[in-house]
Write an enzyme that holds these catalytic residues in place. Structure first.
Site, mmCIF file in Angstrom:
data_model
loop_
_atom_site.group_PDB
_atom_site.id
_atom_site.type_symbol
_atom_site.label_atom_id
_atom_site.label_comp_id
_atom_site.label_asym_id
_atom_site.label_seq_id
_atom_site.Cartn_x
_atom_site.Cartn_y
_atom_site.Cartn_z
ATOM 1 N N CYS A 23 -23.704 -64.166 -14.750
ATOM 2 C CA CYS A 23 -23.861 -65.427 -14.030
ATOM 3 C C CYS A 23 -22.645 -65.734 -13.155
ATOM 4 O O CYS A 23 -21.561 -65.229 -13.391
ATOM 5 C CB CYS A 23 -24.026 -66.613 -14.973
ATOM 6 N N GLY A 50 -25.428 -62.770 -10.083
ATOM 7 C CA GLY A 50 -26.715 -63.071 -10.694
ATOM 8 C C GLY A 50 -27.762 -63.333 -9.640
ATOM 9 O O GLY A 50 -27.518 -64.115 -8.729
ATOM 10 N N ASN A 125 -21.312 -69.295 -17.601
ATOM 11 C CA ASN A 125 -21.207 -67.849 -17.457
ATOM 12 C C ASN A 125 -20.584 -67.301 -18.726
ATOM 13 O O ASN A 125 -19.540 -67.779 -19.151
ATOM 14 C CB ASN A 125 -20.333 -67.510 -16.243
ATOM 15 N N GLY A 126 -21.227 -66.294 -19.310
ATOM 16 C CA GLY A 126 -20.673 -65.696 -20.521
ATOM 17 C C GLY A 126 -21.716 -65.619 -21.605
ATOM 18 O O GLY A 126 -22.917 -65.759 -21.343
ATOM 19 N N TYR A 267 -15.930 -53.388 -11.364
ATOM 20 C CA TYR A 267 -17.243 -53.417 -10.725
ATOM 21 C C TYR A 267 -17.778 -54.806 -10.372
ATOM 22 O O TYR A 267 -18.275 -55.014 -9.269
ATOM 23 C CB TYR A 267 -18.233 -52.708 -11.661
#
Ligand code: SF4
Length: 485
Positions: A23, A50, A125-126, A267
Site C-alpha cells: 500500500c 498498490g 500500509n503494512g 525494488y
C-alpha cells in the site's frame, strides 16, 4: 494486509513471481489548498505501491467525505469527484491486495468509522502480525467487523480507546501499545490529521511542508509531485497530530531497533525517492557496481530489467567498463501480472510486460541485472525471451541475496517452500532459469550500497532474522521447511 494473508487463504492465493508492495499512504493538512487534488497527485506518485484500489477522504471541519473504489487512481477519480471533495484535511490510499478475497470494496481504504459524534478515516500500509489474536479478543467483547483487513482492527481499537481516554491522541497511543507488526498509518478526524508509525519503522513514512501546510507520504516522491519540501521521516514509534495548533509530536511507544524494509531499497520504492538520505537510484546503481566487483564476467553489453534493474545495470557498466544498453522495453500501462491470476495467463505475463530489442541484443553476450528472484519462473521466462531474441550468452546478476524466508510485514511473498532460494542452491537456480551464469549480491554489499548500517534494516527475507516477533500460529502458515541451507 488482510487478515486472510495470515491464514491458509494466503497460501492458496495466486501470487506474482516477485514480492509485491502492500500500500501507499498520503495525508495533507493545508487550509486554503485544494487538499483533494494534492492527495490525488500524491497518490499518483505512490501508484507503484498498490494498484487494486484507491481512495481519498476529505474533511472541512464539520463533514468528512470519502470516495474510494477498486482500480487505479485515475480510474477511480474523475474531475467531478475531486470537485466535490472540499476541505482542509485529507488522506489517501493506494492498495495492493494479496488475495482474491481482498478484491472487495469494503477492503478499499480509507476506512471510515465513528467515535461518538466524531467521524474518522484511516489508511494503513503494512501488516499486523497479531491481527487474528486481536480480532478474536475483540469479537469476544462484542466488536463487529465489516472488512477482513487489519486496518479495521486498528480503527476499532482507536475508536474504543479514544472513547475510553476521551482523547484521540491517547486513543492512538493505547492502540499502538497493543498492535504488533509493521504499520505506517494516516488518520484524520473532521478537523485534524494524525500519522503514526510502528516502533521498528518497517514501512516508510515521511513528513513534508507545503507553504503553511503539512504533508505525509509513504515516500518522498509523494511530496515532490506536489512541490512539498521534505522535512524528516516520521520516527519509529512516533505519532504526530497536525491541526489548527500546528504540528504536535510525541513518542507514543518506545522506539525499537530501526528495521526499515530492505526491499524498499531493492525494488519497491521509486528510484527518485530518498530513504536514509540516499536516493534509491543511487543505492541501486551502487549495488550494480558492487555486483561488477564481486561477480565479474566477460560480456558485450549490460542491460537491466526495467524498472528497478536498470540503475544496477548503469552501475555495473560504470564499474566494469562494459557498455550499458537498453535491451528490454517495458509495456508501461499493461499493469502488473497480478491481474492475470491463472497459470496459463501468467505464462504470457512476461511478454505482456517486456519486449526485447532484437537489434540491440542479437549476437551479444549479455549481463542482465535484476533486483531479485522469488520463485524463478519470471527469470526463467526472461532468459528464454532474451535467447529467442538472439542473445548468445545470458549472465544473470541479482542485486540482492537469495530470498529464503517469507515476509510477515505486509509484503506479498510466497510460502517458504515456494521460494526458490530456500530450496535450491545457486547452481540449481541457474540451471532452472537457464542462464549461462548466475550471481547474487551479498547482504554486506547490498547494505553497504545504501550507506546506512546493517542494524538499521529488516533483512528477514534474506536471513530469517525477524525484527518483530511472529506468533507461531502465523509462522506456521508460511514457514514449512525444517531447516535452510
Ligand atoms: S521480510 Fe523482507 S520484504 Fe518483509 S519487511 Fe523484511 S526486508 Fe521487507
Amino acid at each position: 494486509m488482510s487478515e486472510a494473508d495470515l491464514t491458509n487463504d494466503w497460501i492458496l492465493a495466486e501470487t506474482p513471481d516477485r514480492p509485491e508492495e502492500a500500500c501507499g499512504v498520503f495525508g495533507a493538512y493545508a487550509p486554503g489548498e485544494d487538499v483533494a487534488r494534492l492527495t490525488y497527485f500524491g497518490l499518483h506518485a505512490l501508484q507503484h505501491r498498490g494498484q487494486e484500489s484507491a481512495g481519498i477522504a476529505v474533511a472541512d471541519g464539520h463533514t468528512l467525505t470519502v470516495n474510494k473504489d477498486l482500480g487505479l487512481v485515475p480510474q477511480v477519480f474523475k474531475e467531478s469527484d475531486l470537485t466535490t471533495l472540499v476541505g482542509h484535511v485529507a488522506i489517501g490510499h493506494t492498495r495492493y491486495s494479496t488475495t482474491g478475497s481482498s478484491s472487495r470494496w469494503e477492503n478499499a481504504q480509507p476506512m471510515v468509522s465513528s467515535i461518538g459524534p466524531t467521524t474518522i478515516a484511516l489508511a494503513h500500509n503494512g501488516n499486523l502480525v497479531n491481527t487474528v489474536d486481536l480480532r478474536d479478543k475483540m469479537k469476544g467483547k462484542g466488536f463487529r467487523f465489516r472488512s477482513t483487513t487489519d486496518s479495521e482492527v486498528i480503527a476499532s481499537l482507536v475508536d474504543y480507546f479514544t472513547q475510553q481516554e476521551n482523547s484521540m491522541r491517547a486513543g492512538i497511543r493505547e492502540t499502538m501499545k497493543r498492535i504488533s507488526g509493521a504499520y505506517a498509518v494516516v488518520l484524520m478526524s473532521e478537523e485534524a490529521l494524525y500519522a503514526f508509525r510502528d516502533p521498528y519503522g518497517v514501512r516508510p513514512l515521511v513528513l513534508g511542508r507545503l507553504g503553511e501546510g503539512w504533508v505525509v507520504a509513504s515516500e518522498t516522491c509523494g511530496l515532490d509531485i506536489i512541490g512539498a519540501k521534505y522535512v524528516r521521516d516520521i520516527a519509529p514509534g512516533e505519532m504526530v497530530k497536525i491541526g489548527s495548533e500546528g504540528l504536535e509530536s510525541q513518542q507514543a511507544v518506545p522506539a525499537q531497533k530501526p528495521s526499515l524494509c530492505m526491499f524498499e531499497f531493492i525494488y519497491f520504492a521509486r528510484p527518485d525517492s530518498v530513504m536514509y538520505d540516499c536516493t534509491l537510484y543511487e543505492a541501486r546503481s551502487r549495488m550494480g557496481e558492487a555486483m561488477a566487483r564481486s561477480a565479474p564476467v566477460e560480456a558485450d553489453m549490460v542491460i537491466g530489467v526495467p524498472d528497478s534493474g536498470v540503475p544496477a545495470a548503469v552501475g555495473f557498466a560504470r564499474e566494469s567498463g562494459i557498455p550499458f544498453g537498453e535491451g528490454l522495453v517495458k509495456n508501461r500501462y499493461v499493469g502488473r501480472t497480478f491481474i492475470s491470476p491463472t497459470e496459463s495467463l501468467r505464462q504470457q505475463g512476461i511478454r505482456l510486460k517486456l519486449n526485447p530489442l532484437r537489434h540491440v541484443i542479437e549476437g551479444k553476450r549479455l549481463i542482465v541485472t535484476d533486483d531479485s528472484i522469488v520463485r524463478g519462473n519470471t527469470s526463467r521466462k526472461l532468459v528464454a525471451l532474451l535467447r529467442d531474441a538472439g542473445a548468445v550468452e545470458v549472465h544473470m546478476r541479482i542485486t540482492s541475496p537469495p530470498v529464503k524466508w517469507p515476509c510477515f510485514y505486509g509484503i506479498d511473498t510466497d510460502t517458504q517452500e515456494q521460494l526458490i532460494g530456500a530450496v535450491k542452491t545457486v547452481e540449481e537456480v541457474r540451471e532452472f532459469i537457464g542462464a549461462d551464469s548466475l550471481a547474487y549480491l551479498s547482504i554486506e554489499d547490498m547494505v553497504a550500497a545504501t550507506g546506512a548500517p546493517h542494524e538499521d534494516y529488516c533483512l528477514a527475507c534474506f536471513n530469517g532474522d525477524y525484527p518483530v516477533d511472529i506468533p507461531d500460529s502465523v509462522k506456521a502458515g508460511k514457514l514449512s521447511l525444517e531447516s535452510i541451507g
